[in-house]
Write an enzyme that holds these catalytic residues in place. Structure first.
Site, PDB file in Angstrom:
ATOM      1  N   THR A  25      -3.266   8.960  -6.240  1.00 59.22           N
ATOM      2  CA  THR A  25      -4.568   9.571  -6.518  1.00 59.22           C
ATOM      3  C   THR A  25      -4.375  11.014  -6.958  1.00 59.22           C
ATOM      4  O   THR A  25      -3.651  11.768  -6.320  1.00 59.22           O
ATOM      5  CB  THR A  25      -5.437   9.500  -5.242  1.00 59.22           C
ATOM      6  OG1 THR A  25      -5.767   8.132  -5.024  1.00 59.22           O
ATOM      7  CG2 THR A  25      -6.698  10.330  -5.362  1.00 59.22           C
ATOM      8  N   HIS A 178      -5.898  -3.062  -3.213  1.00 62.32           N
ATOM      9  CA  HIS A 178      -5.519  -2.056  -2.227  1.00 62.32           C
ATOM     10  C   HIS A 178      -5.895  -2.589  -0.838  1.00 62.32           C
ATOM     11  O   HIS A 178      -7.031  -2.472  -0.400  1.00 62.32           O
ATOM     12  CB  HIS A 178      -6.237  -0.746  -2.520  1.00 62.32           C
ATOM     13  CG  HIS A 178      -5.626   0.441  -1.850  1.00 62.32           C
ATOM     14  ND1 HIS A 178      -4.798   0.334  -0.742  1.00 62.32           N
ATOM     15  CD2 HIS A 178      -5.696   1.775  -2.140  1.00 62.32           C
ATOM     16  CE1 HIS A 178      -4.405   1.559  -0.389  1.00 62.32           C
ATOM     17  NE2 HIS A 178      -4.930   2.434  -1.213  1.00 62.32           N
ATOM     18  N   ASN A 181      -3.510   1.427   3.873  1.00 60.17           N
ATOM     19  CA  ASN A 181      -3.893   2.823   4.108  1.00 60.17           C
ATOM     20  C   ASN A 181      -5.281   3.049   4.696  1.00 60.17           C
ATOM     21  O   ASN A 181      -5.916   4.077   4.449  1.00 60.17           O
ATOM     22  CB  ASN A 181      -3.737   3.641   2.810  1.00 60.17           C
ATOM     23  CG  ASN A 181      -2.276   3.768   2.426  1.00 60.17           C
ATOM     24  OD1 ASN A 181      -1.385   3.437   3.225  1.00 60.17           O
ATOM     25  ND2 ASN A 181      -2.006   4.212   1.211  1.00 60.17           N
ATOM     26  N   TYR A 183      -8.196   1.622   4.152  1.00 55.30           N
ATOM     27  CA  TYR A 183      -9.401   1.407   3.348  1.00 55.30           C
ATOM     28  C   TYR A 183     -10.031   0.058   3.712  1.00 55.30           C
ATOM     29  O   TYR A 183      -9.575  -0.623   4.631  1.00 55.30           O
ATOM     30  CB  TYR A 183      -9.074   1.568   1.861  1.00 55.30           C
ATOM     31  CG  TYR A 183      -8.622   2.994   1.581  1.00 55.30           C
ATOM     32  CD1 TYR A 183      -9.510   4.058   1.759  1.00 55.30           C
ATOM     33  CD2 TYR A 183      -7.315   3.283   1.227  1.00 55.30           C
ATOM     34  CE1 TYR A 183      -9.103   5.371   1.565  1.00 55.30           C
ATOM     35  CE2 TYR A 183      -6.894   4.600   1.033  1.00 55.30           C
ATOM     36  CZ  TYR A 183      -7.801   5.640   1.204  1.00 55.30           C
ATOM     37  OH  TYR A 183      -7.401   6.942   1.028  1.00 55.30           O
ATOM     38  N   ASN A 238      -5.649   7.306   7.694  1.00 56.80           N
ATOM     39  CA  ASN A 238      -7.096   7.093   7.770  1.00 56.80           C
ATOM     40  C   ASN A 238      -7.525   6.417   9.070  1.00 56.80           C
ATOM     41  O   ASN A 238      -8.499   5.663   9.096  1.00 56.80           O
ATOM     42  CB  ASN A 238      -7.610   6.333   6.540  1.00 56.80           C
ATOM     43  CG  ASN A 238      -7.532   7.192   5.300  1.00 56.80           C
ATOM     44  OD1 ASN A 238      -7.874   8.374   5.347  1.00 56.80           O
ATOM     45  ND2 ASN A 238      -7.051   6.631   4.208  1.00 56.80           N
TER      46      ASN A 238
HETATM   47  C1  LIG Z   1      -0.805  12.691  -4.050  1.00 54.76           C
HETATM   48  C2  LIG Z   1      -0.736  11.315  -3.461  1.00 54.76           C
HETATM   49  C3  LIG Z   1      -1.702  10.385  -3.786  1.00 54.76           C
HETATM   50  C4  LIG Z   1      -1.637   9.069  -3.287  1.00 54.76           C
HETATM   51  N1  LIG Z   1      -2.564   8.150  -3.695  1.00 54.76           N
HETATM   52  C5  LIG Z   1      -2.447   6.857  -3.327  1.00 54.76           C
HETATM   53  C6  LIG Z   1      -3.320   5.853  -3.848  1.00 54.76           C
HETATM   54  O1  LIG Z   1      -4.190   6.122  -4.687  1.00 54.76           O
HETATM   55  N2  LIG Z   1      -3.156   4.585  -3.411  1.00 54.76           N
HETATM   56  C7  LIG Z   1      -2.195   4.235  -2.499  1.00 54.76           C
HETATM   57  O2  LIG Z   1      -2.085   3.062  -2.142  1.00 54.76           O
HETATM   58  N3  LIG Z   1      -1.328   5.163  -2.018  1.00 54.76           N
HETATM   59  C8  LIG Z   1      -1.429   6.446  -2.418  1.00 54.76           C
HETATM   60  N4  LIG Z   1      -0.510   7.369  -1.970  1.00 54.76           N
HETATM   61  C9  LIG Z   1       0.657   6.926  -1.200  1.00 54.76           C
HETATM   62  C10 LIG Z   1       1.832   6.675  -2.136  1.00 54.76           C
HETATM   63  O3  LIG Z   1       1.574   5.569  -3.008  1.00 54.76           O
HETATM   64  C11 LIG Z   1       3.121   6.345  -1.345  1.00 54.76           C
HETATM   65  O4  LIG Z   1       2.865   5.253  -0.512  1.00 54.76           O
HETATM   66  C12 LIG Z   1       3.611   7.519  -0.513  1.00 54.76           C
HETATM   67  O5  LIG Z   1       3.626   8.718  -1.264  1.00 54.76           O
HETATM   68  C13 LIG Z   1       5.013   7.240   0.048  1.00 54.76           C
HETATM   69  O6  LIG Z   1       5.932   7.033  -1.012  1.00 54.76           O
HETATM   70  P1  LIG Z   1       6.972   8.215  -1.452  1.00 54.76           P
HETATM   71  O7  LIG Z   1       7.722   8.584  -0.199  1.00 54.76           O
HETATM   72  O8  LIG Z   1       7.831   7.615  -2.492  1.00 54.76           O
HETATM   73  O9  LIG Z   1       6.135   9.364  -1.933  1.00 54.76           O
HETATM   74  C14 LIG Z   1      -0.582   8.692  -2.422  1.00 54.76           C
HETATM   75  C15 LIG Z   1       0.374   9.658  -2.065  1.00 54.76           C
HETATM   76  C16 LIG Z   1       0.313  10.946  -2.570  1.00 54.76           C
HETATM   77  C17 LIG Z   1       1.388  11.942  -2.214  1.00 54.76           C
END
Ligand SMILES: Cc1cc2nc3c(=O)[nH]c(=O)nc-3n(C[C@H](O)[C@H](O)[C@H](O)COP(=O)(O)O)c2cc1C
Length: 367
Positions: A25, A178, A181, A183, A238
């Site tokens: 996001t 989705h 998380n 939701y 959440n």
């Molecule tokens: C800025 C940001 C926005 C995110 N938006 C979403 C999202 O829209 N949908 C979702 O399922 N997870 C979202 N996440 C979680 C990421 O998809 C991911 O699960 C999380 O960053 C862990 O992976 P990483 O360690 O590779 O960053 C978001 C994470 C971050 C940092």
């Protein structure tokens, strides 16, 4: 033996490598319409085997943050078509993450200023983002109202309509529900947020009903080979919690195994946090085995805190795809950097949510 850089088939999706851009996001879509820059942003990252878009609301009711995109209006779909065209022009593949936030919302974001909806009228102890005059502020979510059982078919239908529009109108290669998380679908799954006494609460079968109905409706709309789903068995994100997640998610993946999905996407541990949570143990290998034993043929995608060594290890152990989140924000050419073991650009946290090109399309690729 496969490596991270080898092609793989996920349902209908023929992917050039096993590196996936996780949904992220970015709060840069005023009026729920992706900006023109989104086409640049996603196409810069098109060397990923698969791009998953930022979470995208299936309806106005499904929105929970300022300036996040939707998939239910003509202008939104037209804007997404520009994104998918740009990604396809670079040879990439892109699916959209279908989002209903449930109780993680605010009355200011809801149709007619109404209460956000939830399985039960329990306020999430979490914050959402409201952007005022371009400045993001974290605010408490509003008290939700419990959905009437009669409203649930409309929500299931909403997922199906959004999926069909995504594929047929906006040009996506597929969709991801989705289910993670905290939701709506996750709120129904977990007994901390679901206290219903009807067919959608109580037993595991009942709590999984909405997620499975929505997934089946999406499969009917676009085909299982174009459908993935994201789950997060133990994340505290959440304010969700389940008292016994292993049998709950085992049941869910066994049911999903019958739908011939493109992939199952699992967040291991606390989203964006520790991969192991002391008071929430979970056996992900057993979950994958349960899916395979039930005949599930979809690709198994893992996420959370992966780097090159951990991802190599995952592929060696039979995971098919590895999703990277934060590294893809700051590294448009992450695939190349992983392949060459090149250093990664640092993430600027101040520009993650909201704003324009800075921290969005201006991270440099290797020369
Ligand atoms: C800025 C940001 C926005 C995110 N938006 C979403 C999202 O829209 N949908 C979702 O399922 N997870 C979202 N996440 C979680 C990421 O998809 C991911 O699960 C999380 O960053 C862990 O992976 P990483 O360690 O590779 O960053 C978001 C994470 C971050 C940092």
């Amino acid at each position: 033996m496969s490596t991270l850089f080898d092609p793989v088939q996920a349902g209908d999706l023929q992917l050039a490598n096993r590196i996936v851009m996780a949904p992220l996001t970015r709060n840069r879509s005023p009026n729920a319409i992706p900006p023109d820059l989104a086409a640049t942003y996603y196409s810069q990252r098109a060397t990923a085997g698969l791009l998953i878009t930022e979470a995208t609301a299936i309806s106005h009711q499904g929105q929970g943050y300022s300036d996040v995109p939707g998939l239910y209006g003509t202008e939104q779909l037209d804007a997404w078509k520009r994104v998918t065209d740009a990604v396809h022009a670079k040879g990439g593949k892109i699916v959209v993450q279908l989002w209903h936030v449930g109780r993680v919302s605010h009355t200011e974001l809801q149709p007619d200023g109404g209460k956000p909806v939830a399985p039960s009228a329990i306020t999430a102890k979490t914050k959402t983002v409201l952007i005022k005059d371009g400045v993001p502020a974290f605010v408490e979510t509003s008290e939700p109202r419990a959905l009437d059982a009669g409203e649930l078919p409309g929500i299931v239908h909403g997922f199906a309509v959004a999926a069909r529009s995504a594929v047929e109108t906006a040009g996506f290669d597929g969709v991801e529900l989705h289910g993670a998380n905290g939701y709506l679908l996750d709120q129904f799954l977990k007994d901390g947020s679901n206290k219903r006494t009807d067919d959608y609460g109580g037993s595991i079968e009942n709590r999984a009903r909405l997620l499975l109905e929505a997934t089946r409706a999406v499969v009917d709309a676009v085909g299982g080979g174009k459908t993935g789903i994201r789950l997060s068995p133990v994340t505290p994100a959440n304010d969700v919690h389940d008292s016994n997640p292993q049998p709950l998610f085992t049941y869910v993946v066994k049911q999903l195994a019958q739908l011939n999905l493109a992939y199952i996407h699992i967040i291991e541990g606390a989203t964006g946090g520790p991969r192991e949570i002391a008071d929430r143990p979970f056996d992900y290998e057993a979950l994958k085995a349960a899916y395979r034993e039930a005949g599930g043929k979809g690709a198994w995608m893992v996420n959370n805190g992966y780097d090159r060594p951990l991802a190599d290890e995952a592929v060696k152990e039979g995971d098919d795809l590895v999703a990277f989140g934060k590294p893809f924000i700051s590294n448009p050419d992450l695939v190349r950097r992983l392949r060459e073991n090149a250093p990664l650009n640092e993430l600027d946290k101040a520009t993650m949510y909201g704003g324009g090109a800075k921290g969005y399309t201006d991270y440099p690729a290797l020369g």
